[in-house]
Design an enzyme around this catalytic site. Structure first.
Site, PDB file in Angstrom:
ATOM      1  CG  HIS A 132     -14.899   2.080  38.272  1.00  0.00           C
ATOM      2  ND1 HIS A 132     -13.864   2.949  38.536  1.00  0.00           N
ATOM      3  CD2 HIS A 132     -15.450   2.492  37.093  1.00  0.00           C
ATOM      4  CE1 HIS A 132     -13.810   3.854  37.567  1.00  0.00           C
ATOM      5  NE2 HIS A 132     -14.741   3.596  36.683  1.00  0.00           N
ATOM      6  NE  ARG A 133     -10.648  -4.454  43.299  1.00  0.00           N
ATOM      7  CZ  ARG A 133      -9.860  -3.468  43.721  1.00  0.00           C
ATOM      8  NH1 ARG A 133     -10.364  -2.325  44.093  1.00  0.00           N
ATOM      9  NH2 ARG A 133      -8.557  -3.637  43.758  1.00  0.00           N
ATOM     10  CG  LEU A 134     -18.476  -1.532  38.818  1.00  0.00           C
ATOM     11  CD1 LEU A 134     -19.200  -0.366  38.161  1.00  0.00           C
ATOM     12  CD2 LEU A 134     -19.135  -1.861  40.169  1.00  0.00           C
ATOM     13  CG  HIS A 135     -14.625  -7.658  38.451  1.00  0.00           C
ATOM     14  ND1 HIS A 135     -13.737  -6.827  37.814  1.00  0.00           N
ATOM     15  CD2 HIS A 135     -14.247  -7.696  39.755  1.00  0.00           C
ATOM     16  CE1 HIS A 135     -12.837  -6.397  38.688  1.00  0.00           C
ATOM     17  NE2 HIS A 135     -13.136  -6.893  39.873  1.00  0.00           N
TER      18      HIS A 135
END
Ligand SMILES: Cc1cc2nc3c(=O)[nH]c(=O)nc-3n(C[C@H](O)[C@H](O)[C@H](O)COP(=O)(O)O)c2cc1C
Length: 192
Positions: free
Chosen positions: A170-173
């Site tokens: 979820h692009r919560l890098h």
């Protein structure tokens, strides 16, 4: 207590060597001219350690000229197979003649002749002109070792910052930023 970014780099690089389809040591090298205008290209990392990250090139190339006027660079590794990137920024210096000689001697004879034949980044009228120069260098050094051209050498980027980026769902890098401080490194996180 911060981790050691070089140890972490070694671990990631070893994984990249095992998983990348080609050139895990390929890195984007960004330089800027005296007016601050950037340029970027891929080079190969040929040595690395706490002193920095080393690549070899023609010092009269565009990148060589830019580094002569503005000895700062940014490096970027993107290992797609691992969904990771490493960003490095720092000042740049030439490696010693001994170090450059040793690396040049390890290259194939054809690559050594190419280093003499190529006016890297300069305008070339035709492929035939380059092949002619290559032939001339081959004849010139026939029967002898090929010495390192005086304009060909290595640059070392001594990192002031190193960021390790990991893909997360979820692009919560995850971004871990190491900054050089007196005698060591600080470590912190950045929003993705
Ligand atoms: C995978 C790959 C590796 C490369 N490795 C080097 C290298 O180690 N040194 C180099 O001078 N050019 C290397 N090149 C070529 C550079 O990307 C670039 O074309 C060349 O250095 C001229 O750049 P400049 O005109 O900005 O100086 C490589 C290109 C690729 C695609």
């Amino acid at each position: 207590m911060a981790s050691d970014p070089f140890q972490l780099f070694d671990e990631w690089f070893a994984e990249a060597q095992a998983s990348e389809p080609s050139d895990p040591n390929a890195m984007a090298l960004a330089t800027a001219d005296a007016d601050g205008r950037p340029s970027v290209r891929i080079v190969l990392m040929k040595a690395h350690g706490p002193d920095g990250f080393v690549f070899y090139t023609n010092q009269r190339s565009r990148k060589g000229e830019e580094l002569a006027h503005n000895p700062h660079a940014a490096l970027l590794f993107h290992w797609k197979s691992l969904r990771r990137q490493v960003r490095i920024e720092g000042s740049v210096s030439l490696v010693s003649c001994e170090e450059a000689d040793a690396y040049f001697a390890s290259r194939s004879r054809d690559s050594q002749l190419g280093a003499w034949a190529s006016n890297q980044s300069w305008s070339l009228a035709s492929r035939a002109e380059f092949e002619k120069r290559y032939g001339e260098m081959k004849a010139k050094f026939e029967g002898n070792d090929v010495p390192r051209p005086p304009h060909w050498g290595g640059f070392r980027v001594a990192p002031e910052t190193i960021e390790f980026w990991t893909d997360r769902p979820h692009r919560l890098h995850e971004r871990r930023l190491f900054k050089r401080i007196d005698g060591g490194w600080s470590e912190g996180l950045l929003y993705p």
